[in-house]
Design a protein around this motif. Sequence first.
Motif, short mmCIF file in Angstrom:
data_model
loop_
_atom_site.label_atom_id
_atom_site.label_comp_id
_atom_site.label_asym_id
_atom_site.label_seq_id
_atom_site.Cartn_x
_atom_site.Cartn_y
_atom_site.Cartn_z
N ARG A 1 11.78 14.21 -5.81
CA ARG A 1 13.17 14.56 -5.47
C ARG A 1 13.96 14.93 -6.72
NH1 ARG A 1 17.27 10.76 -1.89
NH2 ARG A 1 18.98 12.29 -1.74
N GLY A 2 13.69 14.22 -7.82
CA GLY A 2 14.38 14.55 -9.07
C GLY A 2 14.05 15.95 -9.55
N ILE B 1 0.83 -1.20 0.00
CA ILE B 1 0.00 0.00 0.00
C ILE B 1 0.87 1.26 0.00
CG2 ILE B 1 -1.68 1.32 1.33
CD1 ILE B 1 -2.86 -1.10 -0.10
N ARG B 2 1.88 1.28 0.86
CA ARG B 2 2.72 2.47 0.97
C ARG B 2 3.56 2.69 -0.28
NH1 ARG B 2 5.53 2.64 6.79
NH2 ARG B 2 5.78 4.83 6.16
N SER B 3 3.85 1.60 -1.00
CA SER B 3 4.65 1.76 -2.22
C SER B 3 3.89 2.54 -3.29
CB SER B 3 5.05 0.39 -2.77
OG SER B 3 3.91 -0.35 -3.18
N ARG B 4 2.55 2.56 -3.21
CA ARG B 4 1.78 3.37 -4.16
C ARG B 4 2.09 4.86 -4.02
NH1 ARG B 4 -4.32 0.81 -3.40
NH2 ARG B 4 -3.75 -1.40 -3.66
N VAL B 5 2.49 5.25 -2.82
CA VAL B 5 2.82 6.65 -2.55
C VAL B 5 4.31 6.90 -2.68
CG1 VAL B 5 2.77 8.47 -0.79
CG2 VAL B 5 0.81 6.93 -1.06
N PHE B 6 5.11 6.01 -2.11
CA PHE B 6 6.54 6.26 -2.03
C PHE B 6 7.22 6.30 -3.39
CE2 PHE B 6 6.85 4.40 2.52
CZ PHE B 6 6.27 5.56 3.00
N ARG B 7 6.65 5.63 -4.37
CA ARG B 7 7.31 5.62 -5.68
C ARG B 7 7.32 6.99 -6.32
NH1 ARG B 7 3.31 3.10 -10.18
NH2 ARG B 7 1.35 4.04 -9.50
N TRP B 8 6.40 7.91 -5.90
CA TRP B 8 6.37 9.26 -6.47
C TRP B 8 7.41 10.17 -5.82
CZ3 TRP B 8 4.09 8.75 -10.75
CH2 TRP B 8 2.96 7.95 -10.90
N TYR B 9 7.93 9.77 -4.67
CA TYR B 9 8.93 10.61 -4.02
C TYR B 9 10.22 10.69 -4.83
CZ TYR B 9 6.41 11.49 0.32
OH TYR B 9 5.51 11.94 1.25
N ALA B 10 10.56 9.63 -5.55
CA ALA B 10 11.76 9.67 -6.39
C ALA B 10 11.61 10.73 -7.47
CB ALA B 10 12.00 8.30 -7.01
N GLU B 11 10.42 10.81 -8.08
CA GLU B 11 10.19 11.83 -9.11
C GLU B 11 10.19 13.23 -8.50
OE1 GLU B 11 6.85 12.89 -12.56
OE2 GLU B 11 6.85 10.92 -11.55
N ALA C 1 5.65 22.57 -14.44
CA ALA C 1 4.68 21.76 -15.19
C ALA C 1 4.79 20.29 -14.79
CB ALA C 1 4.91 21.93 -16.69
N ALA C 2 6.03 19.81 -14.64
CA ALA C 2 6.21 18.42 -14.21
C ALA C 2 5.67 18.21 -12.80
CB ALA C 2 7.70 18.06 -14.27
N LEU C 3 5.83 19.24 -11.95
CA LEU C 3 5.33 19.15 -10.58
C LEU C 3 3.81 19.11 -10.56
CD1 LEU C 3 6.62 19.04 -7.77
CD2 LEU C 3 6.28 21.50 -7.60
N ALA D 1 0.60 13.46 3.08
CA ALA D 1 2.00 13.86 3.29
C ALA D 1 2.71 14.07 1.96
CB ALA D 1 2.72 12.80 4.12
N LEU D 2 2.43 13.20 0.98
CA LEU D 2 3.03 13.36 -0.35
C LEU D 2 2.58 14.67 -0.98
CD1 LEU D 2 4.53 12.39 -2.89
CD2 LEU D 2 2.45 11.13 -3.51
N ARG D 3 1.30 14.96 -0.93
CA ARG D 3 0.80 16.18 -1.56
C ARG D 3 1.32 17.42 -0.84
NH1 ARG D 3 -5.35 16.17 -2.94
NH2 ARG D 3 -4.55 17.92 -4.18
N ALA D 4 1.50 17.33 0.49
CA ALA D 4 2.08 18.45 1.23
C ALA D 4 3.52 18.69 0.80
CB ALA D 4 2.00 18.18 2.72
N ASN D 5 4.27 17.63 0.58
CA ASN D 5 5.65 17.78 0.13
C ASN D 5 5.72 18.32 -1.29
OD1 ASN D 5 6.95 16.86 2.50
ND2 ASN D 5 6.54 14.73 1.93
N ILE D 6 4.76 17.91 -2.13
CA ILE D 6 4.70 18.48 -3.48
C ILE D 6 4.46 19.98 -3.40
CG2 ILE D 6 3.33 18.53 -5.61
CD1 ILE D 6 2.88 15.52 -5.28
#
Length: 223
Positions: free
Chosen positions: A160-161, A148-158, A178-180, A202-207
């Motif tokens: 961070r890039g 379940i958490r991998s559905r979210v964590f995989r976007w953190y690499a993008e 635009a990418a963001l 948390a992901l959307r807050a970091n975005i």
Amino acid sequence: RLMNFAQSEAYARRFGYLTPVVLPQGVVDLAANQPERDMRLVASTTSLLAGADTHPAILQLFAQSAVGLHGGASWFNRARQYPNLEHGEVPLSPEAVRAIQNGPPFLQRYLPFWLANLIERMWLAMGLIIALALPLSRIVPPLYTFRIRSRVFRWYAELRGIEQDYDNDPRHRPELLAALDALDTKAQKVVLPLAYTDELYALRANIDLVRKKLQRAPGDPAA
């Protein structure tokens, strides 16, 4: 006329398929005292055989029937003396051994044979399932959480890039914004169980934090 076989024990020891038996005095006719004395005889061993692929339930029925037919007392034996497990020249079936030694299983004393046998097989299967489920119960929850958490964590690499690309060359800010925005759109479409929605927020807050960083002009103080 019966012949008293004085060497019956010797014959039985020499030949495994023979069994010494005694016809007790008076057992045929107590009033006439027939026979007049104990008669020593020999009897051949009779075996109940079944094929190796015979179903265990059928073997159990065979053994129970043999006990019912031959388990009573007679001129040559006491009750429950036959059938027995001695003098066997072939391997004994575990089902037959249990049926002869212990009688019908508990459930078969109160239920039809087919139903009792089905329940016994089900309990065996349930025992195997439980034995497998106990170790899995310790493995599956962590795997489920990771999945379940991998559905979210995989976007953190993008994410961070994008941030690193901005730090390396702020001139690409429009493309990175635009990418963001595209990443934020993808994050909004992620479906998670309610217990894990905090990971998504948390992901959307970091975005949003990275977006604010990109929207500031180089040299502007942090908000």
